[in-house]
Design an enzyme around this catalytic site. Structure first.
Site, mmCIF file in Angstrom:
data_model
loop_
_atom_site.group_PDB
_atom_site.id
_atom_site.type_symbol
_atom_site.label_atom_id
_atom_site.label_comp_id
_atom_site.label_asym_id
_atom_site.label_seq_id
_atom_site.Cartn_x
_atom_site.Cartn_y
_atom_site.Cartn_z
ATOM 1 N N ASP A 159 55.604 -38.709 24.108
ATOM 2 C CA ASP A 159 54.800 -37.996 25.077
ATOM 3 C C ASP A 159 53.717 -38.708 25.666
ATOM 4 O O ASP A 159 53.330 -38.678 26.774
ATOM 5 C CB ASP A 159 54.033 -36.704 24.300
ATOM 6 C CG ASP A 159 54.990 -35.534 24.031
ATOM 7 O OD1 ASP A 159 56.336 -35.848 24.061
ATOM 8 O OD2 ASP A 159 54.238 -34.420 23.833
ATOM 9 N N CYS B 262 57.090 -38.138 15.626
ATOM 10 C CA CYS B 262 56.450 -37.637 16.910
ATOM 11 C C CYS B 262 56.632 -35.893 17.310
ATOM 12 O O CYS B 262 57.422 -35.308 16.802
ATOM 13 C CB CYS B 262 56.526 -38.517 18.055
ATOM 14 S SG CYS B 262 55.599 -40.172 17.465
ATOM 15 N N ASP B 263 56.129 -35.653 18.408
ATOM 16 C CA ASP B 263 55.699 -34.363 18.807
ATOM 17 C C ASP B 263 56.642 -33.330 18.564
ATOM 18 O O ASP B 263 56.518 -32.368 18.100
ATOM 19 C CB ASP B 263 54.967 -34.329 20.232
ATOM 20 C CG ASP B 263 53.760 -35.223 20.118
ATOM 21 O OD1 ASP B 263 53.752 -35.949 19.485
ATOM 22 O OD2 ASP B 263 52.977 -34.643 21.240
ATOM 23 N N LYS B 264 57.910 -33.475 19.496
ATOM 24 C CA LYS B 264 58.765 -32.557 19.522
ATOM 25 C C LYS B 264 60.030 -32.629 18.435
ATOM 26 O O LYS B 264 60.792 -31.679 18.230
ATOM 27 C CB LYS B 264 59.653 -32.471 20.974
ATOM 28 C CG LYS B 264 58.383 -32.175 22.006
ATOM 29 C CD LYS B 264 57.661 -31.165 21.906
ATOM 30 C CE LYS B 264 56.207 -31.166 22.756
ATOM 31 N NZ LYS B 264 55.606 -32.446 22.679
ATOM 32 N N CYS C 170 50.309 -41.346 16.878
ATOM 33 C CA CYS C 170 48.871 -41.829 17.180
ATOM 34 C C CYS C 170 47.976 -41.350 16.197
ATOM 35 O O CYS C 170 48.098 -39.985 15.439
ATOM 36 C CB CYS C 170 48.758 -41.257 18.621
ATOM 37 S SG CYS C 170 49.736 -41.765 19.665
ATOM 38 N N GLU D 110 52.690 -31.477 29.233
ATOM 39 C CA GLU D 110 51.447 -31.652 28.645
ATOM 40 C C GLU D 110 50.436 -32.484 29.537
ATOM 41 O O GLU D 110 51.101 -33.368 30.104
ATOM 42 C CB GLU D 110 51.630 -32.557 27.170
ATOM 43 C CG GLU D 110 50.715 -32.556 26.058
ATOM 44 C CD GLU D 110 51.300 -33.155 25.002
ATOM 45 O OE1 GLU D 110 51.717 -32.578 24.038
ATOM 46 O OE2 GLU D 110 51.178 -34.620 24.853
ATOM 47 N N SER E 76 48.003 -32.073 25.572
ATOM 48 C CA SER E 76 48.086 -32.818 24.312
ATOM 49 C C SER E 76 47.242 -32.388 22.957
ATOM 50 O O SER E 76 46.196 -31.831 23.386
ATOM 51 C CB SER E 76 47.715 -34.302 24.727
ATOM 52 O OG SER E 76 47.544 -35.102 23.598
#
Length: 552
Positions: free
Chosen positions: A78, A119-121, A191, A441, A467
């Site tokens: 992202d 990570c995100d998704k 992160c 985002e 985010s």
């Protein structure tokens, strides 16, 4: 065994021959077969080390007398996709990850699965697949990166994004920005703050589908590799006992996860992902349920961007078991539930809060209510989401005049050009799941506003999303979105907008008659996208308040 479908009996001689072509021998084929879904690639810093994590998991599988078979999924970063057209593909990738795991584990009927996202998704995508398939599963991530350090000051990715605003305002020199860029993200891993990836990885622990330590042990620690081996051994045990994810991820488990989410002050994106995961089991998580749990759950942690701490600090303080132990002191969790590691009550029994600033005691929270709030009103009849813990208390009530933009890019140019001023409510629309498409985002606009020193004097509302690193008065997921004719489509420059976080209200101060007139006079913006994939996504996706899941 489930894998017998592809390997047992004289009829499967051809199947076995193909497995032998891949190098497997009879002894390996006869054992339980564990699929290893690895989202490794050379692009995403949270994923570049996942080959090593997968290798450790596979060692554990072999130690327990089973055979691992690894395959890959896609993974979008992202941060790298931020601020341009690439971000349109991030949320849709969640569905592709889920579908790819389902496809691989159905075409090749494994006895169990270890899911390796970070990570995100990718985390929610893999969890969606786990509940869809309902075979024994453990999710084990790659872990968070360490925070950076520049001249004795702790920094992270958000420091860099916010520095863009400082640079554009003349508050930072080019050499200073370059130096920060070099030191903010010092290691592999997701992160380092309580951003979306780490929020989801911690919530997966509370949900019971990941081991404790999954979300907090830093990526570079050998402890993570050791735990990976134990995960490999444990999945074989789950297969033998036939313990499946739907036995674990019950409505009570989701409530536990939401409670921990509020205590941590997690990313607002979790409000998209948890309903999408739950719907795979037929469980419906309404926005009102999030708000109800938030109102009774104290906010115990202030990790970046809400505060000074990072994931390594949370891990050092005792991690999710210590958070859950604090919450249990007021009976806010159901401890009788089971997880992939066994009974939750047993697992947190000896947990200790080792740093009472990182994890506040239950009787001395940062806030009496949770980190996320759900707002409603005539501007968002179906709801909107804000990370309340990352907003200065001075602007929990705010009134301002709308400054309307029909895309993130147009808004970003205006913010950088100093056309957004104190008292403005920046409205960014046509960025929802359908209208974006892809519900981008928007860390760039929010971080630039913060970098310019306007985070306590400017609000930003959008039918897009933010985010997990966003802070300030940023309200996302406005539903219905502009592309569906939601009220946000009819806001005009200069309209007054009132925000009251304590009362959970967001109101457009325009009369019902005027709004009805605008709906007749103003035409909705047509979808402008050339990608066939995004066209399909726009056609099939539901609204943000429903988790932006695809219609079946």
């Amino acid at each position: 065994m489930r894998s017998d479908k592809m390997k047992k009996g004289f009829e499967r001689a051809g199947n076995r021959s193909l497995l032998k072509a891949s190098g497997f021998i009879d002894e390996e084929i006869s054992q339980p077969i564990i699929g290893i879904a690895n989202s490794w690639n050379e692009i995403v810093p949270g994923h570049t080390h996942l080959k090593d994590i997968a290798a450790a998991v596979k060692e554990g599988v072999r130690l327990a007398g089973a055979t691992p078979m690894e395959f890959q999924t896609i993974a979008v970063c992202d941060g790298i996709a931020m601020g341009h057209e690439g971000m349109k593909y991030s949320l849709p990738s969640r569905e592709i990850v889920a579908d790819s795991v389902e496809i691989m584990a159905s075409a090749h009927p494994f006895d169990g699965l270890v899911l390796i996202p970070n990570c995100d998704k990718i985390v929610p995508g893999m969890l969606m697949a786990a509940l869809r398939l309902n075979i024994p599963v453990i999710l084990f991530s790659g872990g968070p990166m360490l925070a950076g350090n520049l001249k004795g000051k702790t920094v992270d990715l958000i420091s860099v994004f916010e520095a863009v605003g400082k640079f554009s305002s003349g508050k930072m020199k080019d050499a200073e920005l370059k130096e920060l860029e070099e030191y903010a993200c010092p290691t592999c891993g997701s992160c380092s703050g309580m951003f979306t990836a780490n929020s989801m990885n911690c919530i997966a622990e509370a949900l019971g589908l990941a081991p404790f330590g999954n979300g907090t042990i830093p990526a570079v620690m050998s402890q993570r590799k050791r735990l990976a081996k134990k995960v490999g051994m444990r999945i074989v045990e789950l297969v033998k006992k036939d313990i499946k994810p739907r036995q674990i991820a019950t409505i009570a488990a989701f409530k536990n996860a939401m409670t921990v989410e509020m205590a941590l002050g997690s990313s607002t994106n979790t409000v998209l992902h948890l309903p999408a995961i739950a719907q795979e089991t037929g469980i419906k998580l309404e926005l009102d349920m999030f708000d109800k749990i938030s109102r009774k759950t104290p906010n115990l942690c202030k990790l970046s961007p809400a505060g000074p701490h990072h994931m390594e600090d949370l891990d050092r303080a005792g991690g999710i078991p210590a958070v859950m132990k604090e919450l249990s002191k007021k009976n806010l969790l159901n401890l009788k539930l089971t997880s992939v590691e066994g009974k939750i009550e047993t697992r947190i029994k000896n947990a200790v809060n080792l740093d009472k600033e990182v994890i506040r005691p239950i009787n001395k929270p940062y806030y009496k209510e949770g980190g996320i709030a759900i707002l409603k009103g005539n501007l968002a009849p179906d709801g909107a989401v804000i990370k309340r813990s990352a907003v200065n208390e001075k602007v929990w009530t705010f009134s301002g005049k709308a400054k309307v933009f029909d895309s993130e890019e147009i808004a970003m140019k205006a913010i950088i050009a100093n056309k957004v001023r104190k008292g403005d409510v920046v409205v960014i629309r046509y960025e929802g799941p359908k209208g974006g498409p892809g519900m981008r985002e928007m860390l760039s606009p929010t971080s630039t506003i913060v970098g310019k020193g306007l985070d306590n004097s400017v609000a930003l509302i959008t039918d897009g999303r933010f985010s997990g690193g966003t802070r300030g008065l940023a309200i996302g997921h406005i539903s219905p979105e502009a592309a569906e004719g939601g009220p946000i489509a009819y806001v005009k420059d200069g309209d007054k907008i009132d925000i009251d976080i304590l009362k959970r209200q967001i109101s457009l101060k325009v009369s019902a008659n005027e709004l009805a007139k605008r709906k007749k006079d103003m035409k909705l913006k047509p979808l402008k996208v050339t990608s066939n994939f995004l066209k399909r996504y726009s056609h099939l996706t539901t609204s943000a308040d429903k988790g932006a899941i695809l219609k079946s």
